[in-house]
Scaffold this motif. Sequence first.
Motif, PDB file in Angstrom:
ATOM      1  N   ILE A 185     -18.881 -26.183   9.254  1.00  0.00           N
ATOM      2  CA  ILE A 185     -17.644 -26.961   9.109  1.00  0.00           C
ATOM      3  C   ILE A 185     -17.970 -28.185   8.265  1.00  0.00           C
ATOM      4  O   ILE A 185     -18.827 -28.993   8.620  1.00  0.00           O
ATOM      5  CB  ILE A 185     -17.086 -27.372  10.479  1.00  0.00           C
ATOM      6  CG1 ILE A 185     -16.778 -26.124  11.314  1.00  0.00           C
ATOM      7  CG2 ILE A 185     -15.838 -28.214  10.308  1.00  0.00           C
ATOM      8  CD1 ILE A 185     -16.316 -26.438  12.721  1.00  0.00           C
ATOM      9  N   VAL A 186     -17.271 -28.310   7.124  1.00  0.00           N
ATOM     10  CA  VAL A 186     -17.510 -29.404   6.182  1.00  0.00           C
ATOM     11  C   VAL A 186     -16.331 -30.355   6.238  1.00  0.00           C
ATOM     12  O   VAL A 186     -15.190 -29.956   5.978  1.00  0.00           O
ATOM     13  CB  VAL A 186     -17.715 -28.873   4.752  1.00  0.00           C
ATOM     14  CG1 VAL A 186     -18.020 -30.039   3.810  1.00  0.00           C
ATOM     15  CG2 VAL A 186     -18.844 -27.857   4.716  1.00  0.00           C
ATOM     16  N   ASP A 187     -16.590 -31.614   6.617  1.00  0.00           N
ATOM     17  CA  ASP A 187     -15.539 -32.630   6.656  1.00  0.00           C
ATOM     18  C   ASP A 187     -15.383 -33.261   5.272  1.00  0.00           C
ATOM     19  O   ASP A 187     -16.332 -33.325   4.478  1.00  0.00           O
ATOM     20  CB  ASP A 187     -15.880 -33.708   7.682  1.00  0.00           C
ATOM     21  CG  ASP A 187     -15.885 -33.141   9.094  1.00  0.00           C
ATOM     22  OD1 ASP A 187     -16.665 -33.638   9.921  1.00  0.00           O
ATOM     23  OD2 ASP A 187     -15.101 -32.200   9.347  1.00  0.00           O
TER      24      ASP A 187
ATOM     25  N   ALA B 168     -23.783 -27.170  -1.115  1.00  0.00           N
ATOM     26  CA  ALA B 168     -23.353 -26.430   0.073  1.00  0.00           C
ATOM     27  C   ALA B 168     -22.255 -27.186   0.811  1.00  0.00           C
ATOM     28  O   ALA B 168     -21.517 -26.612   1.607  1.00  0.00           O
ATOM     29  CB  ALA B 168     -24.539 -26.180   1.002  1.00  0.00           C
ATOM     30  N   PHE B 169     -22.167 -28.537   0.554  1.00  0.00           N
ATOM     31  CA  PHE B 169     -21.147 -29.337   1.219  1.00  0.00           C
ATOM     32  C   PHE B 169     -20.204 -29.941   0.173  1.00  0.00           C
ATOM     33  O   PHE B 169     -19.838 -31.114   0.245  1.00  0.00           O
ATOM     34  CB  PHE B 169     -21.799 -30.444   2.053  1.00  0.00           C
ATOM     35  CG  PHE B 169     -22.680 -29.953   3.154  1.00  0.00           C
ATOM     36  CD1 PHE B 169     -24.059 -30.162   3.123  1.00  0.00           C
ATOM     37  CD2 PHE B 169     -22.148 -29.237   4.208  1.00  0.00           C
ATOM     38  CE1 PHE B 169     -24.866 -29.693   4.137  1.00  0.00           C
ATOM     39  CE2 PHE B 169     -22.943 -28.772   5.228  1.00  0.00           C
ATOM     40  CZ  PHE B 169     -24.316 -28.984   5.192  1.00  0.00           C
ATOM     41  N   ALA B 170     -19.788 -29.162  -0.797  1.00  0.00           N
ATOM     42  CA  ALA B 170     -18.909 -29.644  -1.859  1.00  0.00           C
ATOM     43  C   ALA B 170     -17.453 -29.333  -1.607  1.00  0.00           C
ATOM     44  O   ALA B 170     -16.579 -29.860  -2.275  1.00  0.00           O
ATOM     45  CB  ALA B 170     -19.344 -29.065  -3.214  1.00  0.00           C
ATOM     46  N   VAL B 171     -17.151 -28.439  -0.652  1.00  0.00           N
ATOM     47  CA  VAL B 171     -15.759 -28.055  -0.361  1.00  0.00           C
ATOM     48  C   VAL B 171     -15.487 -28.287   1.109  1.00  0.00           C
ATOM     49  O   VAL B 171     -16.217 -27.778   1.974  1.00  0.00           O
ATOM     50  CB  VAL B 171     -15.499 -26.571  -0.713  1.00  0.00           C
ATOM     51  CG1 VAL B 171     -14.069 -26.188  -0.335  1.00  0.00           C
ATOM     52  CG2 VAL B 171     -15.732 -26.334  -2.195  1.00  0.00           C
ATOM     53  N   ALA B 172     -14.458 -29.058   1.432  1.00  0.00           N
ATOM     54  CA  ALA B 172     -14.118 -29.337   2.826  1.00  0.00           C
ATOM     55  C   ALA B 172     -13.494 -28.113   3.489  1.00  0.00           C
ATOM     56  O   ALA B 172     -12.824 -27.311   2.853  1.00  0.00           O
ATOM     57  CB  ALA B 172     -13.162 -30.522   2.913  1.00  0.00           C
ATOM     58  N   GLY B 173     -13.751 -27.965   4.776  1.00  0.00           N
ATOM     59  CA  GLY B 173     -13.179 -26.848   5.539  1.00  0.00           C
ATOM     60  C   GLY B 173     -14.251 -25.969   6.137  1.00  0.00           C
ATOM     61  O   GLY B 173     -15.454 -26.230   6.000  1.00  0.00           O
ATOM     62  N   ASN B 174     -13.809 -24.896   6.812  1.00  0.00           N
ATOM     63  CA  ASN B 174     -14.735 -23.957   7.454  1.00  0.00           C
ATOM     64  C   ASN B 174     -15.213 -22.907   6.458  1.00  0.00           C
ATOM     65  O   ASN B 174     -14.406 -22.344   5.699  1.00  0.00           O
ATOM     66  CB  ASN B 174     -14.038 -23.235   8.623  1.00  0.00           C
ATOM     67  CG  ASN B 174     -13.753 -24.178   9.777  1.00  0.00           C
ATOM     68  OD1 ASN B 174     -13.744 -25.385   9.586  1.00  0.00           O
ATOM     69  ND2 ASN B 174     -13.549 -23.634  10.956  1.00  0.00           N
TER      70      ASN B 174
ATOM     71  N   THR C 189     -17.776 -20.718   0.771  1.00  0.00           N
ATOM     72  CA  THR C 189     -17.141 -21.904   1.320  1.00  0.00           C
ATOM     73  C   THR C 189     -15.671 -21.643   1.616  1.00  0.00           C
ATOM     74  O   THR C 189     -15.134 -20.566   1.329  1.00  0.00           O
ATOM     75  CB  THR C 189     -17.300 -23.085   0.352  1.00  0.00           C
ATOM     76  OG1 THR C 189     -16.685 -22.734  -0.904  1.00  0.00           O
ATOM     77  CG2 THR C 189     -18.765 -23.394   0.126  1.00  0.00           C
ATOM     78  N   SER C 190     -15.008 -22.674   2.161  1.00  0.00           N
ATOM     79  CA  SER C 190     -13.610 -22.547   2.605  1.00  0.00           C
ATOM     80  C   SER C 190     -12.719 -22.036   1.477  1.00  0.00           C
ATOM     81  O   SER C 190     -12.758 -22.519   0.351  1.00  0.00           O
ATOM     82  CB  SER C 190     -13.110 -23.910   3.090  1.00  0.00           C
ATOM     83  OG  SER C 190     -11.752 -23.846   3.445  1.00  0.00           O
ATOM     84  N   GLY C 191     -11.904 -21.007   1.801  1.00  0.00           N
ATOM     85  CA  GLY C 191     -10.990 -20.450   0.817  1.00  0.00           C
ATOM     86  C   GLY C 191     -11.666 -19.617  -0.236  1.00  0.00           C
ATOM     87  O   GLY C 191     -11.039 -19.234  -1.215  1.00  0.00           O
ATOM     88  N   GLY C 192     -12.957 -19.332  -0.083  1.00  0.00           N
ATOM     89  CA  GLY C 192     -13.682 -18.550  -1.082  1.00  0.00           C
ATOM     90  C   GLY C 192     -13.847 -19.291  -2.387  1.00  0.00           C
ATOM     91  O   GLY C 192     -14.014 -18.701  -3.439  1.00  0.00           O
ATOM     92  N   GLN C 193     -13.867 -20.645  -2.328  1.00  0.00           N
ATOM     93  CA  GLN C 193     -13.873 -21.424  -3.560  1.00  0.00           C
ATOM     94  C   GLN C 193     -15.212 -21.376  -4.289  1.00  0.00           C
ATOM     95  O   GLN C 193     -15.272 -21.339  -5.509  1.00  0.00           O
ATOM     96  CB  GLN C 193     -13.498 -22.876  -3.241  1.00  0.00           C
ATOM     97  CG  GLN C 193     -12.074 -23.009  -2.682  1.00  0.00           C
ATOM     98  CD  GLN C 193     -11.785 -24.417  -2.196  1.00  0.00           C
ATOM     99  OE1 GLN C 193     -11.939 -25.353  -2.970  1.00  0.00           O
ATOM    100  NE2 GLN C 193     -11.382 -24.570  -0.967  1.00  0.00           N
ATOM    101  N   THR C 194     -16.302 -21.418  -3.546  1.00  0.00           N
ATOM    102  CA  THR C 194     -17.628 -21.321  -4.162  1.00  0.00           C
ATOM    103  C   THR C 194     -18.507 -20.414  -3.328  1.00  0.00           C
ATOM    104  O   THR C 194     -18.204 -20.150  -2.158  1.00  0.00           O
ATOM    105  CB  THR C 194     -18.307 -22.702  -4.286  1.00  0.00           C
ATOM    106  OG1 THR C 194     -18.528 -23.218  -2.979  1.00  0.00           O
ATOM    107  CG2 THR C 194     -17.459 -23.671  -5.082  1.00  0.00           C
ATOM    108  N   LYS C 195     -19.578 -19.951  -3.942  1.00  0.00           N
ATOM    109  CA  LYS C 195     -20.560 -19.114  -3.248  1.00  0.00           C
ATOM    110  C   LYS C 195     -21.938 -19.752  -3.389  1.00  0.00           C
ATOM    111  O   LYS C 195     -22.270 -20.282  -4.449  1.00  0.00           O
ATOM    112  CB  LYS C 195     -20.574 -17.695  -3.826  1.00  0.00           C
ATOM    113  CG  LYS C 195     -19.219 -17.014  -3.727  1.00  0.00           C
ATOM    114  CD  LYS C 195     -19.210 -15.641  -4.378  1.00  0.00           C
ATOM    115  CE  LYS C 195     -17.838 -14.997  -4.303  1.00  0.00           C
ATOM    116  NZ  LYS C 195     -17.778 -13.690  -4.965  1.00  0.00           N
ATOM    117  N   VAL C 196     -22.697 -19.707  -2.308  1.00  0.00           N
ATOM    118  CA  VAL C 196     -24.017 -20.338  -2.290  1.00  0.00           C
ATOM    119  C   VAL C 196     -25.073 -19.277  -1.948  1.00  0.00           C
ATOM    120  O   VAL C 196     -24.975 -18.616  -0.919  1.00  0.00           O
ATOM    121  CB  VAL C 196     -24.077 -21.475  -1.247  1.00  0.00           C
ATOM    122  CG1 VAL C 196     -25.461 -22.132  -1.276  1.00  0.00           C
ATOM    123  CG2 VAL C 196     -22.991 -22.516  -1.534  1.00  0.00           C
TER     124      VAL C 196
END
Length: 486
Positions: free
Chosen positions: A118-120, A89-95, A56-63
């Motif tokens: 892209i996660v809003d 999969a949609f827990a972090v906003a961003g690309n 996810t955005s910024g490498g915050q989580t991996k799925v």
Amino acid sequence: MSHKTLNLDLAKTPILKSIVYGRIGDEDMQTVTVNITSRDTPVDLTGFTITFEGITSGGQTKVFDVDGISSTATGLKAGTFDYTFPNMAFAVAGNYEIAYFSIAKGDKRDTTGEFDIIVDGNADIDAPLAETIITEYNKLVKELHQITDKYISDSDAKFADLNKKIADLQTKITQYQNTVKNTADTAVSTINTTKDSAVSTINSTKDSAVSTVNTAASSAVKTINDALEEFKKGDFYTKAEADAKFATIQSLTDLSNKVIANKGNLASGTDLDNVIDIGTYRIGGLIGGTDIINVPSERSGTTIYAYLTVSGTTTSVVQELIVYDSKTVSQIYSRSRSGSTPTFSPWSKTVMADDSGKVTVKDLEVTGTITSGTKNVLANGAYWMQAGQVITPSKSISDCANGWILHFTSYSSGMTGATKNGNNHFFYIPKEQVNIADVGTMFPLVVTDGTMTLKYLYLQNNKITGTSANESTNSKKYVLQNVLEY
């Protein structure tokens, strides 16, 4: 429910990426249909483990998810399956930093080309915290608990059966005590000793079995937890940390102004001179010059299917128009907008070859010098071209750039192909002559005394044949000396 199709290729050839949109909190409602190919050929996915893999955005989580995959035997055979994104999969906003699917069978593994996610953000302060999910790990832990519970359940059943047998044995002891009076004391003592020994053995076996199960379970759980601890060393952010460091609404708004976003379809009547906001736009079946204004001139009056990409700033803009058509080669046009009073430059076109190497242009203006390749002498000698005489040039006329040149010269006794005589005549034979093969062709030749003679030849794709018309004294004053390529 959102549903779209992703066409992904194992060759990972760079093309325009597909985009999946989501919002924090979306759960089990985002389903895509995925078609897997290898260089445009569908891949048989039968027997493969298919996994969605993404950061996810910024490498915050991996799925790493296999639970969301669904298909049929026919669909897998054709390289097609559906995938439903999990909540996390949609827990972090961003690309997403990266997103793709992997397929694995035995020791074989491959991955598809990437697509964008892209996660809003949303307004829900109670949205679940971002966390890494590994569905395969969760399956292993669940399976381990099931095995442990079953083993203990089976052990309890066995112990209950043993206790029943002991109770039955006690009943028999009582029966023997009542029927065998003379040997009651000895029998009871012996049986009680046997019973105590059996109970002791059973309890010892039970304790050993429970200990073995607990040891194996603890070892397996420790191994999995150690692996998870190693995975957690990736130093991921919690939701609170991510919001504080990255995911404020203002920072996401600022970020959206710096990326090329999908702006959707352009409406009929749009003037491309006014499309200067950064992003990617689609033109879907509009007529150039009528429905869509200021297109490349050669596209006026045609139905256009294309993607328009606008990059740069509002004062210094570059437009790139990629026109696609299933029946022709994609074509690329570009222009720029700049200056104190910003205006667009004329469109320019990128010339590309098709998959056979052929380049097609409408008009070609040359301001320099065109240098052609070396032209070869295809046949050489001194031929009257009488009946039955055949010349086979080293290159067929259809393989020449433009055709043949027949060189006739005056005949002299003893001459060869290297002899240089006067009264030279040159005749151009276009390669289209192949279409009229076996048709006689006449070549008029002027003799030095001012009279006229003729050569009459049959021209074919790969040979030139003489005739009896060339056997007259006057005709023999000339010979065919060279066949040239032009």
